[in-house]
Design a protein around this motif. Sequence first.
Motif, mmCIF file in Angstrom:
data_model
loop_
_atom_site.group_PDB
_atom_site.id
_atom_site.type_symbol
_atom_site.label_atom_id
_atom_site.label_comp_id
_atom_site.label_asym_id
_atom_site.label_seq_id
_atom_site.Cartn_x
_atom_site.Cartn_y
_atom_site.Cartn_z
ATOM 1 N N GLU A 98 -5.845 -4.811 -2.871
ATOM 2 C CA GLU A 98 -4.543 -4.826 -1.904
ATOM 3 C C GLU A 98 -3.370 -3.828 -3.552
ATOM 4 O O GLU A 98 -2.208 -3.774 -3.169
ATOM 5 C CB GLU A 98 -4.433 -6.152 -1.617
ATOM 6 N N GLU A 99 -4.358 -4.458 -4.463
ATOM 7 C CA GLU A 99 -3.069 -4.189 -5.517
ATOM 8 C C GLU A 99 -3.061 -2.660 -5.341
ATOM 9 O O GLU A 99 -1.606 -2.147 -5.892
ATOM 10 C CB GLU A 99 -3.818 -4.141 -6.797
ATOM 11 N N GLY A 100 -4.147 -1.282 -5.386
ATOM 12 C CA GLY A 100 -3.717 -0.669 -5.494
ATOM 13 C C GLY A 100 -3.025 0.064 -4.248
ATOM 14 O O GLY A 100 -2.363 1.216 -4.318
ATOM 15 N N TYR A 101 -2.942 -0.296 -2.422
ATOM 16 C CA TYR A 101 -2.960 0.324 -1.924
ATOM 17 C C TYR A 101 -0.993 -0.331 -1.949
ATOM 18 O O TYR A 101 -0.182 0.902 -1.503
ATOM 19 C CB TYR A 101 -2.832 -1.092 -0.957
ATOM 20 N N ASP A 102 -0.720 -1.299 -2.375
ATOM 21 C CA ASP A 102 0.947 -1.304 -2.510
ATOM 22 C C ASP A 102 1.090 -0.889 -3.778
ATOM 23 O O ASP A 102 2.368 -0.253 -3.403
ATOM 24 C CB ASP A 102 0.766 -3.300 -2.891
#
Length: 307
Positions: A272-276
């Motif tokens: 999720e960190e990279g996605y955000d």
Amino acid sequence: MAAVPFSQQVLGKLKGKVVVLTGGAQGVGAATVGMAHRAGAHVFFGDWADDKGKQVEASVRAEHSGSSGSVHFQKVDVRQYASQLALFDTAYKAHGRVDVAVSCAAVTEAPGFFEPENLDLEAVREEPQDLRSRLDINLTSVLMFSRMALAYMKASPPAEDFSRSMVLVSSIAGITEAPGLFAYSTAKHGVIGLMRALRPYTPSRYGVRVNAICPWATDTQLLAGVKDRWIQEKLPLNQPENVAEMILQCAADETLNGKSVFVAGGKGYDTEEGYDRTQAQWMGEELTAEFNRGQKVLGLGDGWTSK
Ligand SMILES: NC(=O)c1ccc[n+]([C@@H]2O[C@H](COP(=O)([O-])OP(=O)(O)OC[C@H]3O[C@@H](n4cnc5c(N)ncnc54)[C@H](O)[C@@H]3O)[C@@H](O)[C@H]2O)c1
């Protein structure tokens, strides 16, 4: 991609906690039951595999006889609402609270529903009940499980901030393209959608965190169809204990909320960190700014749900 390290210390936080888990009769679920019990938790787990569940219960009890926790198995079919509810009831009646809820039960793809040789105007007339049933296990039951968990946690005595949590087991097939896993991937993407919808909501409304676990290839019977080729190609393979560690890290670490922990080669990474972080790259800067303004308007989503 941000690493999610496993800390043996964090397991100490599970001591005395009441854990409810589905799908604990083998594989990842069984490893999680054993590890949580060893950490001193009171573990209530369900599975439709009655004999295997009883065996896990007996062996976990024998292996960690010094644990201050306890372990209880009961037969549960997650497709049946009353059956999942009964598991929460047992835990709540025994200890007056539920602290951690892990939804782990799942089944893999059944072959034959999408292959051209099996699909024609004759075959399509018959409703594929088995396909529906698998979707029930892998997705609908997880939604029901989450709602039950919140009700029992709300009824529990107050706990330290964000010490209560739900962990929903999805899959890498819930994030990426998953060839051949038509229904499984549909359901596992749904689990990520559920986690994302819950993550802003449950901490503020219930004080409960929620995270998803997305294992890549893990050495359980679920991998049987591709395991030989996988090993031949020397691709990374998790052991069930590696996934169990990430489940319990998310369960016990008060700082973790809203993560999708990809477990690969024994280690955890939050996707999720990279996605955000890259949102402006894949959505465009202008649209991202507009979109985020829209998200603010939606807030916690009461506009959708208020009567
Ligand atoms: N093994 C992998 O490579 C892999 C990869 C990605 C995700 N996962 C996920 O990890 C989780 C654990 O899978 P696993 O690999 O340990 O598989 P597994 O088959 O060993 O364990 C799944 C458990 O769920 C139980 N179950 C299935 N249907 C049920 C029902 N209707 N009611 C109650 N229990 C039911 C099974 O009896 C079994 O004990 C699953 O959510 C799975 O989708 C596994």
